[in-house]
Write a protein that holds these residues in place. Structure first.
Motif, PDB file in Angstrom:
ATOM      1  N   UNK A 126       0.805  -1.202   0.000  1.00  0.00           N
ATOM      2  CA  UNK A 126       0.000   0.000   0.000  1.00  0.00           C
ATOM      3  C   UNK A 126       0.853   1.274   0.000  1.00  0.00           C
ATOM      4  N   UNK A 127       2.017   1.225   0.691  1.00  0.00           N
ATOM      5  CA  UNK A 127       2.848   2.422   0.798  1.00  0.00           C
ATOM      6  C   UNK A 127       3.249   2.977  -0.561  1.00  0.00           C
ATOM      7  N   UNK A 128       3.332   2.088  -1.555  1.00  0.00           N
ATOM      8  CA  UNK A 128       3.693   2.558  -2.897  1.00  0.00           C
ATOM      9  C   UNK A 128       2.628   3.493  -3.443  1.00  0.00           C
ATOM     10  N   UNK A 129       1.396   3.381  -2.919  1.00  0.00           N
ATOM     11  CA  UNK A 129       0.334   4.257  -3.400  1.00  0.00           C
ATOM     12  C   UNK A 129       0.567   5.715  -3.050  1.00  0.00           C
ATOM     13  N   UNK A 130       1.448   5.951  -2.053  1.00  0.00           N
ATOM     14  CA  UNK A 130       1.723   7.342  -1.690  1.00  0.00           C
ATOM     15  C   UNK A 130       2.409   8.081  -2.826  1.00  0.00           C
ATOM     16  N   UNK A 131       3.030   7.317  -3.730  1.00  0.00           N
ATOM     17  CA  UNK A 131       3.650   7.955  -4.891  1.00  0.00           C
ATOM     18  C   UNK A 131       2.565   8.165  -5.939  1.00  0.00           C
ATOM     19  N   UNK A 132       2.067   9.376  -6.014  1.00  0.00           N
ATOM     20  CA  UNK A 132       1.018   9.633  -6.986  1.00  0.00           C
ATOM     21  C   UNK A 132       1.606   9.614  -8.400  1.00  0.00           C
ATOM     22  N   UNK A 133       0.749   9.455  -9.366  1.00  0.00           N
ATOM     23  CA  UNK A 133       1.221   9.369 -10.740  1.00  0.00           C
ATOM     24  C   UNK A 133       2.015  10.602 -11.171  1.00  0.00           C
ATOM     25  N   UNK A 134       1.534  11.815 -10.882  1.00  0.00           N
ATOM     26  CA  UNK A 134       2.315  12.987 -11.293  1.00  0.00           C
ATOM     27  C   UNK A 134       3.693  13.026 -10.651  1.00  0.00           C
ATOM     28  N   UNK A 136       5.567  10.370  -9.660  1.00  0.00           N
ATOM     29  CA  UNK A 136       6.440   9.391 -10.317  1.00  0.00           C
ATOM     30  C   UNK A 136       6.842   9.893 -11.685  1.00  0.00           C
ATOM     31  N   UNK A 283       7.435   0.352  -7.514  1.00  0.00           N
ATOM     32  CA  UNK A 283       6.390   0.985  -8.329  1.00  0.00           C
ATOM     33  C   UNK A 283       6.690   0.792  -9.816  1.00  0.00           C
ATOM     34  N   UNK A 287       4.340  -1.726 -12.197  1.00  0.00           N
ATOM     35  CA  UNK A 287       3.497  -1.210 -13.270  1.00  0.00           C
ATOM     36  C   UNK A 287       3.847  -1.895 -14.596  1.00  0.00           C
ATOM     37  N   UNK A 290       2.292  -5.457 -14.349  1.00  0.00           N
ATOM     38  CA  UNK A 290       0.848  -5.465 -14.497  1.00  0.00           C
ATOM     39  C   UNK A 290       0.424  -5.246 -15.938  1.00  0.00           C
ATOM     40  N   UNK A 291       1.117  -4.329 -16.603  1.00  0.00           N
ATOM     41  CA  UNK A 291       0.781  -4.063 -17.992  1.00  0.00           C
ATOM     42  C   UNK A 291       0.925  -5.328 -18.823  1.00  0.00           C
ATOM     43  N   UNK A 302       0.854  -8.201  -6.057  1.00  0.00           N
ATOM     44  CA  UNK A 302       1.798  -7.155  -5.655  1.00  0.00           C
ATOM     45  C   UNK A 302       2.563  -7.476  -4.373  1.00  0.00           C
TER      46      UNK A 302
ATOM     47  N   UNK B 511      -3.797  10.906 -10.951  1.00  0.00           N
ATOM     48  CA  UNK B 511      -3.378   9.510 -10.849  1.00  0.00           C
ATOM     49  C   UNK B 511      -4.534   8.586 -11.192  1.00  0.00           C
ATOM     50  N   UNK B 522      -6.400  -1.808 -20.875  1.00  0.00           N
ATOM     51  CA  UNK B 522      -6.256  -3.223 -20.530  1.00  0.00           C
ATOM     52  C   UNK B 522      -7.533  -3.995 -20.814  1.00  0.00           C
TER      53      UNK B 522
END
Lengths: 594, 594
Positions: A126-134, A136, A283, A287, A290-291, A302, B511, B522
């Motif tokens: 879950x902690x990886x979710x703290x990295x928002x897409x913008x 990263x 992260x 990703x 998953x792709x 995960x 995000x 997907x």
């Protein structure tokens, strides 16, 4: 057994492994090996480490991932961004080229591995979710620019250093007088060639009749061609003696098992960077995985991926390597080349081991400029400026987080950059939800539906104030809710009842609960009763654990219409059965806002 | 002029100030002055400062607040928790009793004042919302315990120190042999008397026929009686020579203007503590001010309160005082005594100034044990253990944040305690929303309404999967959304359409937007079209700024019923007009969950 299978995915796919799968995996492994050799060497150099460390990081980690990983196509090994982060973290502690530097890089891999494994065991993915897409995306763009800038010295053949954009460019500027023209004559054509291979070769091959997939694989071998040609040229004309920096002697044996230096202070210093490297690597890797999994309607787990990557990093450390993760380009190649199981990774490991044993003598004459060229061309594809514009159009606050991440990464450093981005995006999110949309609503005539008085023709009475809040109630917005409702009441002296309509409230946390209690008390002090309506089941369950409903001066109504009928029957009546029901239903969601 | 009035609220209430208001303010000021004298001395001692610094912090700050503050009843000055935080922050830098210690405390007040003013000018009052209710409540409970523990040495008459509970108790234990029995003979009865005054005196006075308000005011003067009696006893029997620690000589003049020491390193060291003191002081003060304002249907302006408190702290610093904020008990006394405007605070300032000029010689024989007793009795009312139980029942995660705040504050220190609490409550909130409630929904026969298939008798088709997500979509939950939907699709091979029902989605951040795009790609890869339904107006406006709808393989439906009619008319038909509409409407909100 089931638990064992969860932690050892190899037990799952291994049972049905057959000759056909093995053949496909082998073919993929050959192609990935060819691609991985120059990458390993180049990224090791980027990390400030001897070239062979890159090879070491591409053997055991792949075997470990084959055992513990869940993605069928992920190819792990050294990658650009993690190499840059390694250089930045270790460079702060000790100087490049020393034994301490290598030791610290190994410790960093070990520590990252442990962190990833612990995160996996405790399911902290879950902690990886703290990295928002913008954040990263901004971080990767900035890293790409930093990496490209850091490699320019190899293209120009000048000394240089620095970890921020300002340091790197000023160091380049200071040494510009020492440009080695022969190095430049290797580097510039190599960059041009590699760009052309990326953009121009594949279409050309397709036009000449090759199948797209084969054309793509040939194009991916471009760096190998550049390495071979420049190495041969260098050897033939003895360019090393003309000042062209070469990779030089690479020890040829397989890596010996090592233990990372156990030094409490070193580990403590590396803890922060290791955490960041773990999360960023995870992260990036997940990703990609998953792709690729989605393309075959497969799933990855995960939390088990954390363990797989953790095992890879520990394996890297004990075989003298540095932090690794799943790489984007090579995983796509692996997938396209037909890899069916993680065994392809194990075969690639064998390929790299053979290269380490037999090819390394041939690489002594490889110019560093060639490796720098492969890095520059690879990382510039990470730079995504249009994303800035897209994000700006979509959301100003996401853009702010992205721009801050890019600027701080470029000007201060990679760790501060990511941290700033994470903190800023959390704060901006909290800020955004701290002033939730609230609307005074009235009844739509002829229906039992309530809409914003500002946007719709609705009926309201003078004694009942109904407020709908469009957000869960929690600590960041509880005070605002209190303020806003008291303000609305203060503006309307005739009000005797306040109804809070909770259709969009998914959670009421303890802070918001205290605010509701407080609001109830304050409204009571000013002679107004307080009611709730349309409270969701789980929210009501929680309120019922307390004596809230006993304190409440008013009631909790199942529907807002019930509330109106009970508190202001006249207004409710006005609206009744003016239109046939059917008509009312169809206008229900017609407004611009629900 | 309007702008000036915003920043100088005195221009607002000052215009209508008349003799009646002045009389009421004066009466309140006299009562608050009597209460404030022992408090000022005691809290200065708690902060590790000379007693007169407490008096200095109760003069100019009150005048500044009268000019810039918006609350009509708030009484500012030294308070327990901020005094403890001052002792902790300054104690880390230098030793008590030195000129540097006083200088650092003054600098801390100055810096806090600047921070508050800047927050007010930039309207950053929002930052106070990061302190959730359980964190504040836990912090105040822990501070109360720490303060009471730290005062025990004065009651026992032993030397001692320490800033954490372990340090304080072990220091007490080590010095237990040196107990001064005469000090104990003053301290214990003082504590007993003050507790009795709090709990027993007021009911007694009321029973004897006094009006409750008067009885309350007399009870609030208890500490003054304790001070007077013990001072007289000490003077009469010369207890100072028996080892009873006294307040001693207090310089009698008014404070001279001073400038805080301008030392870059000192300021940098104090920046973190100053920020925490500012925010904690602001939160404490604003909640008192709001409670009192609501009782008269008045409003306070939180952003202007920041400026008012900031001005008070700057005023405290330049008159040789330490950080101040609005105190709970004394504000309530001020309000109950009839204060009508902030002028009451200015009159109190005059009262304290007179006390500083004329009363200080009388206080030389005041035992420190008496002051410690007033502190202990005051702070133990801050300790709220039942809140722990209440919070535990209401919400486990809020309880975790509260318990962590208490433990870390007690065992590590006040600054780490608050910081841990804030970070933990933000992380827990993000974690909670990172796995939003998602439900597969079907149509309720005979209606156009959709409910969770697990909780209601609903109809679903085999080719359309409709998923409702009960949370805004943002970075912390966007990956979960992606995962969960792909998982649901992987479990149902017959599915051809996925509809995401967005009734509870108030925001889609960048995000989550990328996740929707990714999900669309997907699902397309696996031959499934992706649709949205019931998207709120503002959310759709934002999506329309992008080319999302062009990429989308499916459509955006206004209502979920439209979606079903279009994608699976048969299932939509099955459900039609089985029941009269009215019946359907009334069962609409009947389920345990909406």
């Amino acid at each position: 057994m089931n638990r064992l299978q969860r932690y050892l995915p190899i037990l799952d796919w291994g049972r049905t492994y057959d000759r056909a799968a093995a053949t496909n995996d082998l073919i993929a492994a050959v192609i990935v090996t060819i691609m991985l050799i120059p990458q390993s060497l180049a990224y090791a150099l980027l990390a400030g480490l001897p070239a062979e460390v890159g090879l070491y990081a591409s053997i055991l980690p792949l075997v470990a991932y084959a055992i513990f990983g869940t993605s069928r196509a992920l190819a792990v090994g050294p990658v650009a961004v993690v190499s840059l982060m390694t250089a930045s973290a270790v460079g702060e502690l000790t100087a490049q080229g020393t034994a301490e530097y290598l030791g610290a890089a190994i410790a960093l891999a070990f520590l990252s591995g442990l962190i990833l494994i612990v995160m996996g065991l405790f399911r902290l993915g879950f902690l990886a979710n703290l990295l928002s897409h913008p954040v990263i995306s901004g971080f990767i763009t900035a890293s790409g620019l930093l990496i490209a800038a850091s490699q320019l010295k190899h293209i120009l053949g000048v000394p240089g250093g620095g970890t921020t954009l300002v340091e790197i460019t000023s160091s380049l500027a200071a040494n510009l007088g020492q440009i080695n023209l022969i190095t430049l004559a290797i580097g510039i054509p190599a960059i041009g060639f590699l760009f052309w291979v990326r953009k121009g070769l594949k279409p050309l091959l397709i036009r000449t009749g090759l199948k797209p997939r084969l054309a793509d694989s040939i194009a991916k071998a471009g760096p190998v061609a550049a390495v071979a040609v420049t190495t041969l040229l260098t050897a033939a004309f003895d360019l090393g003696s003309e000042g062209v920096k070469l990779v030089g002697h690479i020890p040829g044996g397989l890596p010996m098992p090592v233990l990372p230096p156990f030094d409490a202070k070193l580990w403590l210093d590396l803890l922060g960077p290791a955490l960041l490297i773990s999360v960023i690597g995870f992260v990036e890797s997940v990703s990609v995985a998953q792709t690729l999994a989605a393309k075959k309607r497969q799933r990855i787990l995960p939390d088990q991926e954390l363990i797989g990557l953790g095992a890879s990093n520990v394996a890297s450390a004990i075989s003298g390597g540095y932090p690794v993760t799943g790489g984007f380009a090579r995983s796509v190649v692996n997938f396209d080349a037909g890899a069916e199981t993680p065994a392809a990774g194990a075969y690639t490991a064998v390929g790299i081991a053979l290269a380490t044993l037999f090819l390394t003598p041939l690489l002594a004459n490889l110019p560093q400029a060639t490796l720098a060229a492969t890095i520059i061309v690879a990382v510039l594809s990470l730079v995504d400026f249009p994303a800035l514009r897209r994000t700006f159009i979509y959301s100003r606050s996401d853009f702010a987080a992205m721009a801050a991440t890019i600027l701080v990464t470029l000007l201060v450093g990679v760790e501060t950059g990511v941290t700033t981005g994470v903190i800023l995006s959390v704060l901006l999110y909290l800020f955004r939800t701290s002033r939730p949309h609230m609307a005074v609503v009235g009844i739509v005539p002829g229906t039992e539906h309530f809409r914003n008085v500002r946007r719709h023709k609705v009926v309201t009475g003078s004694t009942v104030l109904t407020v709908r809040v469009d957000e869960s109630l929690y600590f960041a917005n509880s005070r605002y809710l209190e303020d806003r409702i008291l303000e609305l009441v203060a503006e309307r002296p005739a009000i005797r009842h306040v109804v809070l309509m909770c259709t969009a409230v998914n959670v009421i946390d303890a802070s918001a609960f205290e605010s509701l209690e407080e609001l109830n008390r304050r409204l009571k002090d000013s002679g107004v009763t307080f009611h709730l309506s349309e409270v969701k089941g789980p929210v009501m369950d929680r309120l019922n654990r307390t004596d809230f409903t006993r304190h409440l001066t008013g009631q909790v109504f199942l529907t807002q219409y019930d509330a109106l009928c009970s508190l202001d029957p006249e207004t409710a009546h006005v609206s009744e059965s003016r239109h046939p029901k059917r008509r009312a239903m169809s206008t229900l969601w017609d407004g611009p806002e629900i």
